[in-house]
Design a protein around this motif. Structure first.
Motif, PDB file in Angstrom:
ATOM      1  N   GLN B 414      27.732  47.872  37.940  1.00 39.99           N
ATOM      2  CA  GLN B 414      27.692  49.272  37.914  1.00 39.99           C
ATOM      3  C   GLN B 414      28.822  49.764  38.581  1.00 39.99           C
ATOM      4  O   GLN B 414      29.713  49.144  38.730  1.00 39.99           O
ATOM      5  N   ASP B 415      29.093  51.138  38.458  1.00 35.82           N
ATOM      6  CA  ASP B 415      30.363  51.500  39.187  1.00 35.82           C
ATOM      7  C   ASP B 415      30.705  51.298  40.392  1.00 35.82           C
ATOM      8  O   ASP B 415      31.811  51.036  40.609  1.00 35.82           O
ATOM      9  N   GLN B 416      29.662  51.074  41.028  1.00 31.24           N
ATOM     10  CA  GLN B 416      29.898  50.581  42.571  1.00 31.24           C
ATOM     11  C   GLN B 416      30.614  49.493  42.678  1.00 31.24           C
ATOM     12  O   GLN B 416      31.378  49.165  43.579  1.00 31.24           O
ATOM     13  N   GLN B 417      30.435  48.418  41.885  1.00 34.57           N
ATOM     14  CA  GLN B 417      30.996  47.080  41.813  1.00 34.57           C
ATOM     15  C   GLN B 417      32.357  47.293  41.140  1.00 34.57           C
ATOM     16  O   GLN B 417      33.208  46.236  41.329  1.00 34.57           O
ATOM     17  N   THR B 418      32.965  48.466  40.709  1.00 41.44           N
ATOM     18  CA  THR B 418      34.190  48.655  40.334  1.00 41.44           C
ATOM     19  C   THR B 418      35.142  48.413  41.599  1.00 41.44           C
ATOM     20  O   THR B 418      36.064  47.931  41.476  1.00 41.44           O
ATOM     21  N   ALA B 419      34.685  49.198  42.660  1.00 42.36           N
ATOM     22  CA  ALA B 419      35.499  49.161  44.134  1.00 42.36           C
ATOM     23  C   ALA B 419      35.474  47.627  44.410  1.00 42.36           C
ATOM     24  O   ALA B 419      36.694  47.131  44.700  1.00 42.36           O
ATOM     25  N   ASP B 420      34.482  46.927  44.115  1.00 42.53           N
ATOM     26  CA  ASP B 420      34.571  45.412  44.656  1.00 42.53           C
ATOM     27  C   ASP B 420      35.623  44.600  43.835  1.00 42.53           C
ATOM     28  O   ASP B 420      36.391  44.007  44.462  1.00 42.53           O
ATOM     29  N   LEU B 421      35.698  44.765  42.555  1.00 37.25           N
ATOM     30  CA  LEU B 421      36.655  44.154  41.650  1.00 37.25           C
ATOM     31  C   LEU B 421      37.867  44.744  41.893  1.00 37.25           C
ATOM     32  O   LEU B 421      39.073  43.844  41.945  1.00 37.25           O
ATOM     33  N   VAL B 422      38.119  46.149  42.066  1.00 37.90           N
ATOM     34  CA  VAL B 422      39.482  46.467  42.528  1.00 37.90           C
ATOM     35  C   VAL B 422      39.966  45.731  44.055  1.00 37.90           C
ATOM     36  O   VAL B 422      41.059  45.404  44.018  1.00 37.90           O
ATOM     37  N   LYS B 423      39.240  45.561  44.926  1.00 30.34           N
ATOM     38  CA  LYS B 423      39.448  45.107  46.111  1.00 30.34           C
ATOM     39  C   LYS B 423      39.896  43.548  45.853  1.00 30.34           C
ATOM     40  O   LYS B 423      40.902  43.131  46.356  1.00 30.34           O
ATOM     41  N   LEU B 424      38.978  42.936  45.020  1.00 28.32           N
ATOM     42  CA  LEU B 424      39.287  41.408  44.681  1.00 28.32           C
ATOM     43  C   LEU B 424      40.757  41.408  43.892  1.00 28.32           C
ATOM     44  O   LEU B 424      41.482  40.422  44.190  1.00 28.32           O
ATOM     45  N   LEU B 425      41.229  42.240  43.157  1.00 26.76           N
ATOM     46  CA  LEU B 425      42.007  42.373  42.482  1.00 26.76           C
ATOM     47  C   LEU B 425      43.276  42.605  43.394  1.00 26.76           C
ATOM     48  O   LEU B 425      44.379  41.670  43.158  1.00 26.76           O
ATOM     49  N   GLN B 426      43.254  43.304  44.250  1.00 24.99           N
ATOM     50  CA  GLN B 426      44.285  43.376  45.349  1.00 24.99           C
ATOM     51  C   GLN B 426      44.530  42.239  46.056  1.00 24.99           C
ATOM     52  O   GLN B 426      45.503  41.848  46.640  1.00 24.99           O
ATOM     53  N   GLU B 427      43.511  41.616  46.534  1.00 23.88           N
ATOM     54  CA  GLU B 427      43.534  40.304  47.134  1.00 23.88           C
ATOM     55  C   GLU B 427      43.893  38.980  46.524  1.00 23.88           C
ATOM     56  O   GLU B 427      44.281  38.009  47.269  1.00 23.88           O
ATOM     57  N   THR B 428      43.773  39.239  45.364  1.00 24.53           N
ATOM     58  CA  THR B 428      43.855  37.963  44.411  1.00 24.53           C
ATOM     59  C   THR B 428      45.503  37.806  43.950  1.00 24.53           C
ATOM     60  O   THR B 428      45.900  38.572  43.218  1.00 24.53           O
ATOM     61  N   ASN B 429      45.952  36.708  44.482  1.00 25.83           N
ATOM     62  CA  ASN B 429      47.500  36.611  44.056  1.00 25.83           C
ATOM     63  C   ASN B 429      47.440  35.369  42.716  1.00 25.83           C
ATOM     64  O   ASN B 429      48.512  35.356  42.171  1.00 25.83           O
ATOM     65  N   ASN B 430      46.261  34.796  42.622  1.00 19.14           N
ATOM     66  CA  ASN B 430      46.348  33.834  41.542  1.00 19.14           C
ATOM     67  C   ASN B 430      46.200  34.819  40.501  1.00 19.14           C
ATOM     68  O   ASN B 430      45.333  35.203  39.749  1.00 19.14           O
TER      69      ASN B 430
END
Lengths: 426, 655
Positions: B414-430
């Motif tokens: 849901q929309d709350q998980q958008t934040a989780d994914l955004v954070k993951l994107l920011q942390e992922t260099n792979n």
């Protein structure tokens, strides 16, 4: 109608088969290796096929059979010489020899002990009679639709395949196609909420008789065996026009028609969606060019003449309290929510018969009920026949699926059956 | 003349049919109406009407005939052309008169006609015909004797059974199959009349008789089922038989014969059978829908030959319940791709909310492969309650688990998980993992819409151009004023890749969504004043597409909008796009503008075709003379024969 005599738990047996049918989208229930078809197949493990009534449709389905590695066809039969030769050529080309035998009289083909199963793709006039004769001769049967000419034939078909324990698959191949199976699974597993209305699009709703036309010179028997072509249909003189089996004696003389041609597919799918492979609607009423039927469980079945779905031919739509889904021959979906379509699987348009043929061959080996077994076909056809009778009488009729008779309706009841021409019987 | 007469007669019959159906439709019980109808139909049969008319009349009498019709129908039983039609009526007409007519015909007919009458007697189950049919069992004509045997079977009863049993032993070989068929029907008659012992006796007699093997098989089936639980030994005998057909009957009756004790006996037999037969019996057991079979299927799914395991796993889909979860999870986490696939599929399809709850409860403690499988199952089964646990797996050290978590969040997040994914994107260099995360992000954005926009801001404000572009993609899926504003802002980005991507996104911005109308103005700005030529082209194309699809614009407004950017429409590609818009905006202005565009040979033919299309319609402000003039011009100037013909044809219609 005669009640079933053998004291079996039919409901349980059928329901089981129905559940199996509802899981169509899943892989084969039995591993290919266990059925001896995961590699080269030993001759002793092959299913030996004979094909009866091999016109255009017959040759298409025969082609589906010939593609299967564990299938070997050795004989073809047709009342028309040109059809016999084309079918033989097709089989010989596959087998790489010239050994495919040809027959005019299918009884000679059925008499061969080395044939396990037959494909019957004659005109609808012959389907039930030839299929039951094949069962009595010990053959498993894949039979094109419509499978019966009237309600009595539908019941006898189911009865005889039960008694003979032969495998029967009606040529309603949409039961084996992933898009229809998926929509049905949604309906049957409560994903749409309690079912309320089912829509089928038989097309050509209306009754017509094939009748008697002025006599024309009869061709030699090696070209056309007219007596064998007529088979169980009442006698009439040769007429070239009636050689089009597509239009000849579909649903008997007076009350056949389009409902059977497409209804044996789309009404059949609605039956399965409504978990009704062992029953049929209890009311049928013509309403403004449509036929409205109702099941005992309250679900409404609408048979429509006019198109309304953009999803290809033979569309169906299942409406529940909380959602709906519709699909058709182009294998696309419409749904009340995209989440319903999450696991829709592979798109296979063009309604091929290959999967259905495979299901038949697997059941020949396992002796399980096919997806379109004789009981399921029986009830789907009864629904179509009863609809035709309502259309012919142009009024509401009520049907008792337990007694297999119309309720307080002498005229409708007389339309349930029709004598076969001598010497044929079912 | 003959044809005309026939046509007339057919009409008479069809009128009778229609009148009959109509009378029934109105539910008129008027016996006199029906009597008159029947009299009319009988009169046709008694007349010199052509045979075909008499044939169809017989069919009418099948519906509307009574015993009054029988005397007229009976003689037709000897008529080679009409006998089959007459029997259609006689088989259907209720009452003793039709029975008597058929019985009387038994002594008068020979060969096929006699067979037909016997068949009809069998259908009508005329008990009074038994004596006569018993005599026919000895008829020299095998077809007649066979028909009599089957008819006796349909009638059933003690007398028919005695005669058929006797005949079973001494009938000619060509008749014995039909006699056995009659016996089997009689056995069913006994069962229906609660005389199972007699049925068993008859079935056993047939099993031993010299009849075709198919009759034996039917008798074996009947003998097993009629014995009920006592039929198990005979059933098992078939399952062990070396004969394929007997094995087949065993497998079929294993499905049909009811009873818990039968299930248990078959389960025991499963272990005794040869390995190649076990999957076949397991399938048969599964078709019994007896819960007692479940432990057997569990056991087969757990260990043993792979084929049997896979068969069992598939069976669990329809028979299984929450108790199957451990077995299936075990199979799903084995290092066998096929087993894993089948078991996972089974777990996805296993019905029940309690299955969801069980899987959910296992998730927090699960590690490794099991954790990954559970996460995937949560997505496929759409277990929303699993989202917090899955979100915590986004940062797992195991790439497989991270990937499963991302994919599952894409499916059910849901929309709350958008934040989780955004954070993951920011942390992922792979760079290999970012596409999967973006896919999940887009999936949620499409599903949850504007609620996601606040969570996407870190991306659109990121200095990492790749992240910024992912944010723009998500916004493009969401649409609306806020998303549009962010894209417009990105056009001014200092980062060329971000700028290019923003222009590309804007040029394909939907024009028919609420709140997206503002895109037109932004596209016009791009088309007319972008610094880079590619941006101008994309802007112009987007603007023309926007005009074409904007249903709020009148035809005149569309033409005016194109006029506004006319000086920028220079290349044939955009000219064709403009022509397409004008062709759908029939108006005087469109005709005028098309006339000018037609001056360019590169697009003249497209313009001519559009002009014909417009000039063929009545348009406000355009006279018929003007329309004719346009069409005449096209007919003269077009180099395309099809367009010329169409113009001339349309011209003829403008009067």
């Amino acid at each position: 109608m005669r009640k079933e005599r053998v004291g079996l738990n039919r409901r349980r047996f059928l329901k089981t088969a129905v559940q199996a049918g509802a899981c169509l989208a899943m892989p084969q229930v039995i591993p290919a290796a266990a059925l001896g078809r995961d590699g080269s197949v030993a001759p002793s493990e092959r299913i030996i096929l004979g094909a009866i009534g091999i016109g255009n449709r017959g040759r298409y389905v025969l082609g589906c059979f010939l593609r299967e590695p564990d299938l070997h066809c050795i004989a073809v039969c047709d009342v028309r010489g040109d059809n016999r030769q084309r079918a033989k050529n097709q089989v010989d080309a596959q087998n790489g020899d010239k050994d495919c035998a040809t027959y005019v009289d299918f009884r000679e083909l059925l008499a061969r002990d080395d044939i396990d199963a037959v494909l019957i793709a004659t005109g609808p006039n012959w389907h039930a009679t030839a299929a039951t004769m094949a069962a009595k001769a010990g053959k498993d049967v894949y039979c094109e639709k419509p499978c019966s000419k009237n309600i009595a034939q539908s019941l006898k078909l189911a009865d005889i395949f039960r008694r003979t324990a032969r495998v029967f698959q009606a040529g309603t191949q949409r039961r084996s196609l992933p898009n229809f199976a998926y929509a049905i699974e949604l309906a049957r597993t409560g994903k749409l909420g309690p079912l309320e209305t089912l829509h089928a699009h038989p097309g050509g709703l209306g009754t017509k008789m094939s009748g008697w036309l002025p006599a024309e010179p009869e061709p030699p028997r090696e070209q056309v065996d007219w007596d064998m072509y007529l088979g169980p249909a009442a006698w009439r003189p040769y007429t070239r026009k009636l050689m089009n089996a597509f239009h000849f004696e579909k649903g008997g003389g007076l009350v056949g028609g389009g409902c059977l041609e497409w209804g044996s597919h789309c009404v059949d799918l609605c039956q399965l969606a409504n978990d009704a492979d062992d029953t049929a609607p209890v009311e049928y009423e013509p309403v403004n060019g449509q036929l409205h039927a109702r099941y005992a469980n309250g679900v409404k079945l609408v048979m429509r003449n006019d198109g309304w779905l953009p999803l290809g031919s033979c569309p169906v739509r299942f409406e529940g309290k909380t959602g709906w889904v519709e699909t058709g021959d182009d294998a696309e979906f419409g749904a009340s929510s995209q989440s319903l379509l999450l696991r829709r699987g592979t798109k296979i348009p063009g309604y091929p018969a290959d999967f259905h043929v495979r299901d038949f061959l697997d059941c020949v080996k396992t002796r399980a009920l096919t997806r379109a077994n004789a009981d399921a076909a029986c009830w789907a056809h009864i629904a179509c026949h009863a609809a035709n009778i309502a259309l012919f009488l142009d009024r509401k009729v009520r049907y008792d699926p337990k007694k297999n008779e119309f309720i307080d309706d002498v005229h409708a009841n007389r339309l349930r059956s029709e004598a076969l021409r001598e010497p044929w019987r079912i | 003349m003959i044809l005309k007469k026939r046509y007339f007669s057919w009409c008479v019959i069809l009128i009778i049919v229609a009148a009959s159906a109509g009378a029934v439709a109105q539910d008129r019980p008027a016996a006199d109406v029906r009597d008159a109808k029947e009299r009319d139909l009988i009169a046709v049969l008694q007349s010199n009407a052509p045979t075909g008319e008499k044939a169809i009349t017989c069919k009418q009498l099948a519906i509307y005939g009574t015993e009054q019709s029988v005397p007229t129908l009976a003689p037709l039983l000897a008529d080679k052309e009409l006998a089959s039609w007459a029997r259609i009526a006689l088989e259907a007409i209720p009452g003793p008169a039709a029975d008597a007519a058929l019985r009387n015909a038994l002594g008068k007919l020979q060969g096929r006609l006699l067979v037909g009458v016997i068949n009809s007697i069998g259908v009508r189950r005329d008990v009074q015909a038994v004596d006569a049919l018993v005599q026919k069992l000895n008829d020299a004509n095998a077809g007649v004797a066979s028909a009599a045997a089957v008819a006796l079977g349909h009638i059933g009863g003690e007398q028919a059974t005695r005669a058929l049993s006797q005949s079973l032993a001494d009938a000619p070989a060509g008749v014995r199959s039909a006699v056995a068929e009659g016996c089997i029907l009689c056995a069913e008659w006994f069962l229906a009349h609660e005389k199972a012992a007699e049925a068993v006796k008859l079935y056993d007699t047939i099993r031993k008789a010299d009849v075709p093997d198919q009759r034996h098989l039917e008798a074996i089936r009947g003998a097993i089922l009629a014995r009920q639980s006592a039929g198990v030994p005979l059933l098992i005998e078939q399952l062990r038989s070396q004969d394929k057909e007997r094995l087949g009957i065993g497998l079929r009756t294993a499905r049909e014969l009811g009873g818990r004790d039968v299930t248990e006996a078959l389960a025991v037999e499963l272990a005794r059978l040869t390995p190649d037969r076990r999957p076949l019996l397991l399938l048969a057991l599964a078709d019994r829908s007896d819960s007692a079979v479940l432990p057997t299927v569990h056991k087969a799914a757990q260990s043993g030959p792979k084929d049997l395991r896979i068969t069992a796993i598939n069976i669990l889909i329809r028979l299984g319940d929450v108790s199957c979860v451990p077995v299936l999870l075990e199979a799903a986490t084995e290092n066998d791709a096929k087993l894993e696939q089948e078991a996972t599929e089974a777990l996805v399809r296993l019905p029940g909310k309690d299955v969801d709850a069980d899987l959910l409860a296992r998730l927090p403690q699960a590690r490794g492969k099991l954790q990954q499988v559970l996460i995937e199952l949560a997505g496929q089964r759409q277990i929303g309650e699993a989202l917090p646990a899955i979100a915590s797996s986004l940062h797992d050290t195991d790439a497989g688990i991270r990937g499963a978590a991302v994919e599952t969040i894409g499916i059910i997040g849901q929309d709350q998980q958008t934040a989780d994914l955004v954070k993951l994107l920011q942390e992922t260099n792979n760079s290999k993992e970012r596409p999967g995360i973006e896919k999940a992000l887009l999936s949620i954005s499409g599903r949850c819409g504007v609620r996601c926009i606040p969570h996407l801001r870190p991306l659109t404000q990121s200095r990492d151009s790749e992240l910024h572009m992912i944010g723009l993609h998500a916004l493009a899926i969401i649409g609306g004023p806020d998303a549009l504003a962010a894209v417009k802002s990105a056009i001014k980005s200092a980062e060329p890749p971000v700028q290019d991507e923003a222009v590309r996104i804007l040029s394909t911005w939907p024009n028919n969504w609420p709140g997206d109308a503002e895109a037109g103005q932004a596209l016009l700005m791009l088309a007319t004043s972008a610094e880079k030529m590619p941006h101008q082209v994309l802007g112009l194309r987007g603007y023309l597409r926007h005009i074409r699809g904007n249903k709020k614009l009148s035809n005149e407004q569309k033409v005016a909008n194109i006029e506004d950017v006319r000086s920028h429409i220079k290349r044939p590609e955009e000219q064709r796009q403009a022509i397409a818009v004008l062709a759908e905006a029939p108006s005087a202005g469109a005709l005028e503008l098309l006339t000018r565009l037609a001056e360019d040979p590169a697009v003249a033919e497209e313009a001519y075709l559009a002009m014909v299309r417009i000039a063929g319609q009545d348009i406000r402000g355009v006279s018929k003379d003007q329309r004719r003039q346009v069409l005449t011009t096209v007919a003269e100037k077009s180099m395309n024969d099809g367009t010329k013909q169409r113009a001339r044809k349309t011209l003829r219609g403008v009067r």
